[in-house]
Scaffold this active site. Structure first.
Site, PDB file in Angstrom:
ATOM      1  N   CYS A 156       1.499   1.456  -8.749  1.00  0.00           N
ATOM      2  CA  CYS A 156       0.498   2.539  -8.728  1.00  0.00           C
ATOM      3  C   CYS A 156       0.875   3.668  -9.689  1.00  0.00           C
ATOM      4  CB  CYS A 156       0.323   3.049  -7.308  1.00  0.00           C
ATOM      5  SG  CYS A 156       1.858   3.369  -6.428  1.00  0.00           S
TER       6      CYS A 156
HETATM    7  N1  LIG Z   1       0.490   0.752  -1.004  1.00  0.00           N
HETATM    8  C1  LIG Z   1       0.299   0.957  -2.305  1.00  0.00           C
HETATM    9  O1  LIG Z   1      -0.276   1.981  -2.718  1.00  0.00           O
HETATM   10  C2  LIG Z   1       0.754  -0.045  -3.296  1.00  0.00           C
HETATM   11  C3  LIG Z   1       1.537  -1.132  -2.931  1.00  0.00           C
HETATM   12  N2  LIG Z   1       1.940  -2.037  -3.882  1.00  0.00           N
HETATM   13  C4  LIG Z   1       2.776  -3.185  -3.533  1.00  0.00           C
HETATM   14  O2  LIG Z   1       1.943  -4.171  -2.908  1.00  0.00           O
HETATM   15  C5  LIG Z   1       2.694  -4.873  -1.923  1.00  0.00           C
HETATM   16  C6  LIG Z   1       1.975  -4.681  -0.575  1.00  0.00           C
HETATM   17  O3  LIG Z   1       1.948  -3.287  -0.294  1.00  0.00           O
HETATM   18  P1  LIG Z   1       1.231  -2.686   0.998  1.00  0.00           P
HETATM   19  O4  LIG Z   1      -0.082  -3.335   1.191  1.00  0.00           O
HETATM   20  O5  LIG Z   1       1.311  -1.237   0.867  1.00  0.00           O
HETATM   21  O6  LIG Z   1       2.260  -3.188   2.143  1.00  0.00           O
HETATM   22  P2  LIG Z   1       2.067  -3.252   3.704  1.00  0.00           P
HETATM   23  O7  LIG Z   1       3.416  -3.009   4.294  1.00  0.00           O
HETATM   24  O8  LIG Z   1       0.928  -2.384   4.127  1.00  0.00           O
HETATM   25  O9  LIG Z   1       1.672  -4.793   3.966  1.00  0.00           O
HETATM   26  C7  LIG Z   1       2.560  -5.859   3.781  1.00  0.00           C
HETATM   27  C8  LIG Z   1       1.887  -7.137   4.225  1.00  0.00           C
HETATM   28  O10 LIG Z   1       2.771  -8.243   4.053  1.00  0.00           O
HETATM   29  C9  LIG Z   1       2.835  -9.010   5.289  1.00  0.00           C
HETATM   30  N3  LIG Z   1       4.103  -9.704   5.292  1.00  0.00           N
HETATM   31  C10 LIG Z   1       5.346  -9.201   5.501  1.00  0.00           C
HETATM   32  N4  LIG Z   1       6.272 -10.188   5.376  1.00  0.00           N
HETATM   33  C11 LIG Z   1       5.594 -11.322   5.052  1.00  0.00           C
HETATM   34  C12 LIG Z   1       5.989 -12.671   4.809  1.00  0.00           C
HETATM   35  N5  LIG Z   1       7.276 -13.041   4.848  1.00  0.00           N
HETATM   36  N6  LIG Z   1       5.033 -13.574   4.541  1.00  0.00           N
HETATM   37  C13 LIG Z   1       3.722 -13.236   4.517  1.00  0.00           C
HETATM   38  N7  LIG Z   1       3.287 -11.969   4.749  1.00  0.00           N
HETATM   39  C14 LIG Z   1       4.214 -11.020   5.006  1.00  0.00           C
HETATM   40  C15 LIG Z   1       2.633  -7.928   6.340  1.00  0.00           C
HETATM   41  O11 LIG Z   1       2.235  -8.412   7.598  1.00  0.00           O
HETATM   42  P3  LIG Z   1       3.297  -8.804   8.753  1.00  0.00           P
HETATM   43  O12 LIG Z   1       4.508  -7.931   8.573  1.00  0.00           O
HETATM   44  O13 LIG Z   1       2.567  -8.541  10.018  1.00  0.00           O
HETATM   45  O14 LIG Z   1       3.590 -10.248   8.510  1.00  0.00           O
HETATM   46  C16 LIG Z   1       1.479  -7.151   5.692  1.00  0.00           C
HETATM   47  O15 LIG Z   1       0.283  -7.877   5.835  1.00  0.00           O
HETATM   48  C17 LIG Z   1       4.104  -4.286  -1.935  1.00  0.00           C
HETATM   49  O16 LIG Z   1       4.924  -5.054  -2.765  1.00  0.00           O
HETATM   50  C18 LIG Z   1       3.889  -2.889  -2.534  1.00  0.00           C
HETATM   51  O17 LIG Z   1       5.065  -2.428  -3.149  1.00  0.00           O
HETATM   52  C19 LIG Z   1       1.528  -1.924  -5.175  1.00  0.00           C
HETATM   53  C20 LIG Z   1       0.753  -0.884  -5.586  1.00  0.00           C
HETATM   54  C21 LIG Z   1       0.323   0.157  -4.666  1.00  0.00           C
HETATM   55  C1  LIG Z   2       4.364   6.918  -1.610  1.00  0.00           C
HETATM   56  C2  LIG Z   2       5.172   5.667  -1.843  1.00  0.00           C
HETATM   57  O1  LIG Z   2       6.084   5.380  -1.099  1.00  0.00           O
HETATM   58  N1  LIG Z   2       4.852   4.917  -2.896  1.00  0.00           N
HETATM   59  C3  LIG Z   2       5.531   3.704  -3.230  1.00  0.00           C
HETATM   60  C4  LIG Z   2       4.923   3.062  -4.458  1.00  0.00           C
HETATM   61  C5  LIG Z   2       3.994   1.934  -4.133  1.00  0.00           C
HETATM   62  C6  LIG Z   2       3.760   0.976  -5.304  1.00  0.00           C
HETATM   63  O2  LIG Z   2       3.162   1.191  -6.306  1.00  0.00           O
HETATM   64  O3  LIG Z   2       4.307  -0.174  -5.134  1.00  0.00           O
HETATM   65  P1  LIG Z   2       5.132  -1.176  -6.037  1.00  0.00           P
HETATM   66  O4  LIG Z   2       6.416  -1.192  -5.376  1.00  0.00           O
HETATM   67  O5  LIG Z   2       4.413  -2.446  -5.921  1.00  0.00           O
HETATM   68  O6  LIG Z   2       5.260  -0.794  -7.424  1.00  0.00           O
HETATM   69  C7  LIG Z   2       7.022   3.949  -3.517  1.00  0.00           C
HETATM   70  O7  LIG Z   2       7.374   4.964  -4.062  1.00  0.00           O
HETATM   71  O8  LIG Z   2       7.783   3.026  -3.261  1.00  0.00           O
END
Ligand SMILES: NC(=O)C1=CN([C@@H]2O[C@H](COP(=O)(O)OP(=O)(O)OC[C@H]3O[C@@H](n4cnc5c(N)ncnc54)[C@H](OP(=O)(O)O)[C@@H]3O)[C@@H](O)[C@H]2O)C=CC1
Ligand SMILES: CC(=O)N[C@@H](CCC(=O)OP(=O)(O)O)C(=O)O
Length: 331
Positions: A156
């Site tokens: 992000c």
């Molecule tokens: N939040 C953000 O703004 C951003 C996030 N990201 C990246 O995207 C990815 C997801 O982020 P986010 O949606 O915030 O994370 P969350 O913690 O909200 O969701 C993670 C998901 O993964 C599932 N999960 C965990 N372990 C496993 C496994 N072994 N197998 C299958 N499913 C699994 C969880 O469900 P359960 O634990 O119930 O299995 C849940 O559905 C991360 O790598 C994050 O760094 C990238 C850009 C922006």
């Molecule tokens: C507020 C906050 O905690 N933000 C996340 C960034 C989320 C993100 O972009 O995830 P990726 O790990 O996929 O790059 C952090 O700093 O780790």
């Protein structure tokens, strides 16, 4: 129809992406998965997110060995909305089965495996795949996204920072590092409860100073060193990256504006000089807003980019990658 499954569908980015895919003509959501022992397995996604009632009817399924094998049979593409290491562990089997993989984590964003031990805290389990991955900054790398079967959807903060900096890369004074100060809403930390994202604990503060894993991501993609300081803000959604750069002496406002014309007719919008984006302007939106002001006497440019971390910073950018990859028009 192109069948897309989401692993990690109960998380913030996975659920956001499920809604987008369900609305996208030409795509069918063919499976939503969580970990094998997830407390949410068996629940309809709309039980976790009632706003998805009547939009996404699929249940969350546990990702057992059998479920993974079945998914490999019927999906054309898989989105990994999972932790970096989980994504890196899942990708090889999915690619071997011929699926296209859209990884929302940082598990495939670097060709240099050393970055994983240094910034992510694990040895990459399949470093040989890293050279095949295409960085999925959708406004910049359409041709590569169309060709590669492994798309590393950007982080992000890097999305906001790179959208602002890449157009002006040739105008930068190479003696001075761009200084990026960025504030993210708490949804950036994901859905799982933690002390740092606890309502009573959150208050505007820098974190990850001089060592956040998005530092090498921004530097790799920009081709220059930067100072990057992320901050956690007490709001739910959105990122504002405010960036200060020194430009080559004599750079004019017209040259700056001209550089950003690369985004004409796209979802990245340039505001008139001196107008600034707010996070609320983009919350829930798939657009990026860029504001800027040049001090021509000092050659100092301040540029600010606002995106929704869950949309352009993750799910809607992943959807753009999917539509580019499968040769579809965006909805
Ligand atoms: N939040 C953000 O703004 C951003 C996030 N990201 C990246 O995207 C990815 C997801 O982020 P986010 O949606 O915030 O994370 P969350 O913690 O909200 O969701 C993670 C998901 O993964 C599932 N999960 C965990 N372990 C496993 C496994 N072994 N197998 C299958 N499913 C699994 C969880 O469900 P359960 O634990 O119930 O299995 C849940 O559905 C991360 O790598 C994050 O760094 C990238 C850009 C922006
Ligand atoms: C507020 C906050 O905690 N933000 C996340 C960034 C989320 C993100 O972009 O995830 P990726 O790990 O996929 O790059 C952090 O700093 O780790």
């Amino acid at each position: 129809m192109t069948n897309i499954a989401i692993i990690g569908a109960s998380g913030y980015t996975g659920a956001t992406l499920a809604e987008l895919i369900a609305q996208q003509p030409g795509l069918t959501l063919c499976g939503l998965y969580v970990s094998e022992n997830s407390a949410d397995s068996g629940k309809p996604l709309s039980e976790l997110y009632p706003n998805l009632l009547d939009k996404v009817s699929l249940p969350l399924k546990p990702l057992t060995t059998e479920a993974l094998a079945a998914l490999c049979q019927h999906a054309d593409g898989v989105c990994l909305a999972t932790d970096h290491l989980v994504s890196a562990q899942l990708a090889p089997q999915l690619l071997e089965a011929g699926l296209s993989v859209f990884d929302l984590s940082g598990g495939h964003r670097f060709s240099d495996p050393e970055i994983y031990s240094k910034f992510y805290g694990f040895e990459h389990p399949s470093p040989e795949l890293l050279s095949q991955a295409q960085y999925g900054l959708s406004n910049w790398y359409g041709a590569g996204i169309a060709k590669s079967k492994l798309i590393a959807v950007p982080g992000c903060y890097p999305t906001a920072s790179l959208l602002a900096l890449k157009p002006i890369a040739a105008l930068l004074n190479p003696q001075m590092m761009p200084v990026i100060n960025a504030v993210s809403g708490v949804s950036g930390a994901g859905r799982k409860a933690s002390l740092t994202s606890h309502f009573c604990q959150v208050s505007l503060t820098p974190y990850g100073v001089l060592g956040h894993r998005h530092l090498p991501e921004i530097e790799t993609q920009l081709g220059t060193k930067v100072v990057f300081t992320p901050h956690l803000g007490n709001f739910k959604r959105g990122i504002l990256a405010t960036i200060t750069v020194q430009l080559e002496a004599g750079t004019t406002p017209a040259q700056v504006e001209e550089a950003y014309h690369c985004y004409d007719n796209s979802k990245v919008k340039l505001l008139p000089q001196g107008h600034w984006p707010k996070v609320d302007d983009v919350a829930g939106s798939d657009c990026a807003l860029i504001g800027w002001k040049l001090d021509s006497e000092r050659n100092t440019l301040v540029v600010a980019c606002a995106i929704d971390n869950l949309m352009k910073g993750a799910a809607s950018q992943a959807l753009e990658c999917i539509t580019i990859h499968f040769g579809m028009e965006a909805a």
